[in-house]
Design a protein around this motif. Structure first.
Motif, PDB file in Angstrom:
ATOM      1  N   GLU A  48       0.799  -1.142  -0.014  1.00 40.23           N
ATOM      2  CA  GLU A  48       0.078   0.016   0.036  1.00 40.23           C
ATOM      3  C   GLU A  48       0.986   1.251   0.004  1.00 40.23           C
ATOM      4  OE1 GLU A  48      -3.790   1.909   2.340  1.00 40.23           O
ATOM      5  OE2 GLU A  48      -2.678   0.258   3.418  1.00 40.23           O
ATOM      6  N   ILE A  49       1.907   1.331   0.893  1.00 38.93           N
ATOM      7  CA  ILE A  49       2.667   2.551   0.828  1.00 38.93           C
ATOM      8  C   ILE A  49       3.610   2.648  -0.327  1.00 38.93           C
ATOM      9  CG2 ILE A  49       4.605   3.557   2.245  1.00 38.93           C
ATOM     10  CD1 ILE A  49       3.263   2.677   4.652  1.00 38.93           C
ATOM     11  N   GLY A  50       4.063   1.511  -0.654  1.00 38.58           N
ATOM     12  CA  GLY A  50       4.986   1.313  -1.931  1.00 38.58           C
ATOM     13  C   GLY A  50       4.304   1.815  -3.171  1.00 38.58           C
ATOM     14  N   ARG A  51       2.942   1.504  -3.290  1.00 38.68           N
ATOM     15  CA  ARG A  51       2.173   1.972  -4.458  1.00 38.68           C
ATOM     16  C   ARG A  51       1.674   3.583  -4.492  1.00 38.68           C
ATOM     17  NH1 ARG A  51      -1.097  -2.480  -2.998  1.00 38.68           N
ATOM     18  NH2 ARG A  51      -2.911  -1.032  -2.530  1.00 38.68           N
ATOM     19  N   MET A  52       1.756   3.956  -3.258  1.00 41.49           N
ATOM     20  CA  MET A  52       1.575   5.375  -3.142  1.00 41.49           C
ATOM     21  C   MET A  52       2.846   6.074  -3.545  1.00 41.49           C
ATOM     22  SD  MET A  52       2.528   8.025  -0.745  1.00 41.49           S
ATOM     23  CE  MET A  52       3.011   7.441   0.578  1.00 41.49           C
ATOM     24  N   LEU A  53       4.168   5.533  -3.046  1.00 42.29           N
ATOM     25  CA  LEU A  53       5.418   6.068  -3.042  1.00 42.29           C
ATOM     26  C   LEU A  53       5.953   6.208  -4.627  1.00 42.29           C
ATOM     27  CD1 LEU A  53       7.700   5.124   0.057  1.00 42.29           C
ATOM     28  CD2 LEU A  53       6.528   7.521  -0.515  1.00 42.29           C
ATOM     29  N   ARG A  54       5.561   5.008  -5.203  1.00 44.91           N
ATOM     30  CA  ARG A  54       5.703   4.733  -6.694  1.00 44.91           C
ATOM     31  C   ARG A  54       5.524   6.141  -7.604  1.00 44.91           C
ATOM     32  NH1 ARG A  54       4.696  -0.286 -10.933  1.00 44.91           N
ATOM     33  NH2 ARG A  54       5.156   1.073 -12.866  1.00 44.91           N
ATOM     34  N   THR A  55       4.133   6.631  -7.173  1.00 45.06           N
ATOM     35  CA  THR A  55       3.511   7.851  -7.944  1.00 45.06           C
ATOM     36  C   THR A  55       4.057   8.887  -7.331  1.00 45.06           C
ATOM     37  OG1 THR A  55       1.528   6.405  -8.553  1.00 45.06           O
ATOM     38  CG2 THR A  55       1.340   8.970  -8.518  1.00 45.06           C
ATOM     39  N   ALA A  56       4.417   9.253  -5.930  1.00 43.77           N
ATOM     40  CA  ALA A  56       4.501  10.330  -5.339  1.00 43.77           C
ATOM     41  C   ALA A  56       5.913  10.695  -5.472  1.00 43.77           C
ATOM     42  CB  ALA A  56       3.873  10.288  -3.918  1.00 43.77           C
ATOM     43  N   LEU A  57       6.888   9.791  -5.564  1.00 46.37           N
ATOM     44  CA  LEU A  57       8.316  10.031  -5.377  1.00 46.37           C
ATOM     45  C   LEU A  57       8.790  10.423  -6.792  1.00 46.37           C
ATOM     46  CD1 LEU A  57       9.866   7.338  -3.083  1.00 46.37           C
ATOM     47  CD2 LEU A  57       9.822  10.015  -2.780  1.00 46.37           C
ATOM     48  N   ALA A  58       8.211  10.237  -7.824  1.00 43.42           N
ATOM     49  CA  ALA A  58       8.507  10.562  -9.155  1.00 43.42           C
ATOM     50  C   ALA A  58       8.812  12.063  -9.538  1.00 43.42           C
ATOM     51  CB  ALA A  58       7.431   9.982 -10.008  1.00 43.42           C
TER      52      ALA A  58
ATOM     53  N   TYR B 260      -0.879   4.031   8.933  1.00 40.51           N
ATOM     54  CA  TYR B 260      -0.955   4.820   7.636  1.00 40.51           C
ATOM     55  C   TYR B 260      -2.312   4.549   6.920  1.00 40.51           C
ATOM     56  CZ  TYR B 260      -0.207   5.562   2.685  1.00 40.51           C
ATOM     57  OH  TYR B 260      -0.447   5.921   1.313  1.00 40.51           O
ATOM     58  N   GLN B 261      -3.132   5.417   6.871  1.00 47.08           N
ATOM     59  CA  GLN B 261      -4.581   5.055   5.870  1.00 47.08           C
ATOM     60  C   GLN B 261      -4.591   6.398   5.253  1.00 47.08           C
ATOM     61  OE1 GLN B 261      -6.758   2.801   6.332  1.00 47.08           O
ATOM     62  NE2 GLN B 261      -6.134   1.518   7.932  1.00 47.08           N
ATOM     63  N   PRO B 262      -5.757   6.124   4.086  1.00 49.41           N
ATOM     64  CA  PRO B 262      -6.046   7.455   3.465  1.00 49.41           C
ATOM     65  C   PRO B 262      -6.684   8.366   4.286  1.00 49.41           C
ATOM     66  CG  PRO B 262      -6.359   5.463   2.205  1.00 49.41           C
ATOM     67  CD  PRO B 262      -5.810   4.893   3.521  1.00 49.41           C
ATOM     68  N   VAL B 263      -7.518   7.776   5.195  1.00 50.49           N
ATOM     69  CA  VAL B 263      -8.179   8.801   6.136  1.00 50.49           C
ATOM     70  C   VAL B 263      -8.109   8.003   7.387  1.00 50.49           C
ATOM     71  CG1 VAL B 263      -9.485  10.140   4.589  1.00 50.49           C
ATOM     72  CG2 VAL B 263     -10.591   7.983   5.475  1.00 50.49           C
TER      73      VAL B 263
ATOM     74  N   LEU C 150      -1.168   8.766  10.237  1.00 48.33           N
ATOM     75  CA  LEU C 150      -0.145   9.293   9.291  1.00 48.33           C
ATOM     76  C   LEU C 150      -0.856   9.241   7.859  1.00 48.33           C
ATOM     77  CD1 LEU C 150       2.812  10.113   8.382  1.00 48.33           C
ATOM     78  CD2 LEU C 150       3.412   7.872   8.190  1.00 48.33           C
ATOM     79  N   SER C 151      -0.868  10.204   7.209  1.00 50.74           N
ATOM     80  CA  SER C 151      -1.435  10.581   6.119  1.00 50.74           C
ATOM     81  C   SER C 151      -0.913  10.273   4.955  1.00 50.74           C
ATOM     82  CB  SER C 151      -2.189  12.066   5.818  1.00 50.74           C
ATOM     83  OG  SER C 151      -0.948  12.996   5.692  1.00 50.74           O
ATOM     84  N   PRO C 152      -1.131   9.755   3.747  1.00 52.79           N
ATOM     85  CA  PRO C 152      -0.249   9.449   2.610  1.00 52.79           C
ATOM     86  C   PRO C 152       0.416  10.916   2.222  1.00 52.79           C
ATOM     87  CG  PRO C 152      -2.498   8.557   2.031  1.00 52.79           C
ATOM     88  CD  PRO C 152      -2.684   9.407   3.432  1.00 52.79           C
ATOM     89  N   THR C 153       0.105  12.077   2.265  1.00 52.79           N
ATOM     90  CA  THR C 153       0.739  13.410   2.134  1.00 52.79           C
ATOM     91  C   THR C 153       1.848  13.425   3.061  1.00 52.79           C
ATOM     92  OG1 THR C 153      -1.079  14.374   0.972  1.00 52.79           O
ATOM     93  CG2 THR C 153       0.770  15.756   1.869  1.00 52.79           C
TER      94      THR C 153
ATOM     95  N   LYS D 220       7.658  18.171   7.801  1.00 56.30           N
ATOM     96  CA  LYS D 220       6.832  19.277   7.994  1.00 56.30           C
ATOM     97  C   LYS D 220       5.235  18.648   7.814  1.00 56.30           C
ATOM     98  CE  LYS D 220       5.071  23.302   9.474  1.00 56.30           C
ATOM     99  NZ  LYS D 220       5.014  23.751  10.835  1.00 56.30           N
ATOM    100  N   SER D 221       4.585  18.260   8.865  1.00 54.94           N
ATOM    101  CA  SER D 221       3.220  17.529   8.773  1.00 54.94           C
ATOM    102  C   SER D 221       2.319  18.814   8.317  1.00 54.94           C
ATOM    103  CB  SER D 221       2.757  16.922   9.915  1.00 54.94           C
ATOM    104  OG  SER D 221       1.472  16.750  10.039  1.00 54.94           O
TER     105      SER D 221
END
Length: 280
Positions: A14-24, A170-173, A184-187, A229-230
């Motif tokens: 779940e976190i890996g999939r988010m990071l794949r997009t967000a770290l780009a 870690y959850q979307p909400v 811990l939010s995805p952002t 910075k949250s």
């Protein structure tokens, strides 16, 4: 901007999939690692797909060759046998660190968990400090303690920068009232990982992975010291979360526990844990 190559293990999670997009970003190549199938790279996606096990030293050394950093998210999460945990979570983490060392990678970001300290009681009116001594609440928690210890060893003996992220929930909400304190939010997860990648000479650190929630239980001192910075707060969802509580679950589920580890600390956890899905 200097080109950067980052290895991401557990890329199918779940976190890996988010990071794949967000770290780009421009100038950054992501090497995605998982034993499971991963979607092929899109035409405009600067990623490499590497399917294999983190317990395979030769495979991991090939993946790490020429990389600048490793983000180690791969882990068994649900209730497993000790033998499986030992092979994947502990031996796998050691293999990743050793591959990073042999390949000349200077920084490793390790995903730890609040379950490494789950049997500490919640701090009322104060924040749990970053360097709490281990009190794991499960075999899963024990593996995260071992991962932190391995990170410490590889820093002290070999000079790697190692930052251990004690990820809370870690959850979307946020989905229950406990998560109002340790969501811990995805952002914010992305912001924490980026801070861990860019901090100057961090050495060895343990930092809490949590948003700056109004009801937050955990310290942000070390996270903020590396530049985190949250921007999110679970309180924004409090009215909805508290309005949807299941009163039958107050004593035995996530809502009733007075420990950091929540439901992992209930007496019959070993008999019921197959239904639990730790967020990290």
């Amino acid at each position: 901007m200097n080109a950067q190559t980052i290895v991401l293990t557990g890329a199918a999670g779940e976190i890996g999939r988010m990071l794949r997009t967000a770290l780009a970003r421009d100038g950054r190549t992501l090497r995605l690692v998982d034993v499971q199938d991963l979607p092929a790279a899109e035409a405009d996606e600067n990623v490499e797909i590497h399917q294999g096990s983190i317990t395979d030293g030769a495979f991991m050394q090939d993946v790490c060759a020429g990389a600048d950093a490793v983000i180690h998210m791969a882990s068994l999460l649900d209730n497993h046998t000790w033998e499986n945990y030992l092979e994947v979570n502990i031996n796998g983490t050691r293999t990743v660190l050793e591959a990073a060392r042999l390949s000349g990678v200077r920084r490793v970001v390790l995903a730890s968990s609040h379950h490494a300290v789950g049997f500490h009681p919640k701090y009322e009116g104060a924040s749990a400090p970053d360097y709490m001594y281990p009190r794991p609440d499960s075999f899963y928690g024990v593996t995260k303690v071992a991962g932190e210890a391995l990170g410490s060893l590889y820093h002290d003996r070999y000079g790697l920068d190692v930052i251990c992220l004690r990820i809370a929930s870690y959850q979307p909400v946020p989905s229950d009232n406990r998560q109002l304190g340790h969501w811990l939010s995805p952002t914010d997860c992305l912001g924490l990982v980026e801070a861990a990648l860019s901090a100057v000479d961090p050495g060895y650190r343990i930092v809490w992975g949590v948003s700056d929630n109004t009801r937050r239980w955990m310290s942000l001192d070390e996270a903020e010291s590396i530049g985190y910075k949250s921007v999110d707060n679970a309180e924004d969802y409090a009215e909805e979360v508290l309005g949807n509580l299941d009163p039958t679950n107050v004593q035995n589920g996530h809502y009733g526990s007075h420990f950091l580890g929540g439901a992992f600390c209930i007496p019959d956890f070993d008999g019921t844990a197959a239904g639990f899905h730790p967020q990290h």
